[in-house]
Design an enzyme around this catalytic site. Structure first.
Site, mmCIF file in Angstrom:
data_model
loop_
_atom_site.group_PDB
_atom_site.id
_atom_site.type_symbol
_atom_site.label_atom_id
_atom_site.label_comp_id
_atom_site.label_asym_id
_atom_site.label_seq_id
_atom_site.Cartn_x
_atom_site.Cartn_y
_atom_site.Cartn_z
ATOM 1 C CB ILE A 86 -5.982 -2.183 -1.975
ATOM 2 C CG1 ILE A 86 -6.666 -2.369 -3.337
ATOM 3 C CG2 ILE A 86 -6.627 -1.038 -1.204
ATOM 4 C CD1 ILE A 86 -6.479 -1.226 -4.290
ATOM 5 C CE LYS A 87 2.098 1.109 2.150
ATOM 6 N NZ LYS A 87 3.175 2.023 1.705
ATOM 7 C CG LEU A 88 -6.358 -2.266 2.655
ATOM 8 C CD1 LEU A 88 -6.970 -3.644 2.718
ATOM 9 C CD2 LEU A 88 -7.411 -1.207 2.383
#
Length: 218
Positions: A86-88
């Site tokens: 998950i790219k946050l």
């Protein structure tokens, strides 16, 4: 050092995979749009297709910016495939979400890192990857490679397991420099990675070998 390709183009991903050097993929909404991939269902399906090509991690970026919706969107992305990271965003709510996903054993990539302090906070929250953006720092006359060095020193001082993922790679020498100063991963366009193949003396040497072979077999 691991090589990730920064694209949503399936043909380029396949080419890098076939070359035998691909460790993973990063992408974002802009890269999806560049390939004409729009709409939630199409984007989720495209991430699944990428996971079917590569063996390693695939960073999938959330669009939401508030904590509650980041969690909803991130969990949906994580359900696509165990390879999904998950790219946050490097924001207050992004760091809160990093801790949330870390506690659940879901991999995260905190993106848009422009300072060592930001990288330190992301590592403290349990990020799997931090993504300092070299090229964008270079664009404003700031030494992006120095940032990688600072993060490397801090992470080594305290044995953080967070990986330094050098992003916004603009050319082949960025890759070499990142390798020299200890980046764990680079993510770049295929053209920058392919540039590592090239050297004029290799071309000249091969041409001579082939020429001598032809002379000896007339």
């Amino acid at each position: 050092m691991k090589f990730f390709i920064d694209t949503a183009n399936l043909n380029q991903i396949k080419e890098a995979q076939n070359l035998g050097i691909l460790d993973g993929v990063t992408t974002n909404p802009s890269l999806m749009a560049k390939e004409g991939i729009t709409g939630k269902e199409n984007i989720l399906d495209h991430y699944s297709k990428i996971c079917n090509i590569v063996d390693g991690d695939v960073s999938a970026e959330v669009i939401a910016t508030d904590f509650e919706n980041i969690i909803i969107e991130g969990e949906e992305l994580a359900n696509i495939n165990p390879q999904i990271v998950i790219k946050l965003p490097m924001t207050h709510d992004g760091i809160k979400a990093t801790k949330y996903f870390s506690n659940k054993g879901i991999k995260t990539n905190v993106t848009l890192i422009f300072s060592a302090g930001q990288a330190l906070l992301a590592a403290k929250a349990g990020a799997t990857y931090v993504s300092p953006f070299l090229g964008r720092l270079d664009d404003i006359s700031t030494d992006g490679l120095n940032l990688i060095s600072e993060i490397r020193e801090i992470f080594d001082n305290y044995n953080f397991q967070t990986h330094i993922l050098a992003a916004s790679i603009r050319h082949t020498m960025h890759i070499i420099d990142c390798a020299k100063i200890g980046a764990d991963v680079i993510t770049s366009p295929l053209s920058s990675i392919s540039g590592l193949l090239n050297h004029p003396l290799t071309d000249i040497g091969l041409e001579k070998f082939l020429s001598d072979y032809k002379k000896g077999n007339k």
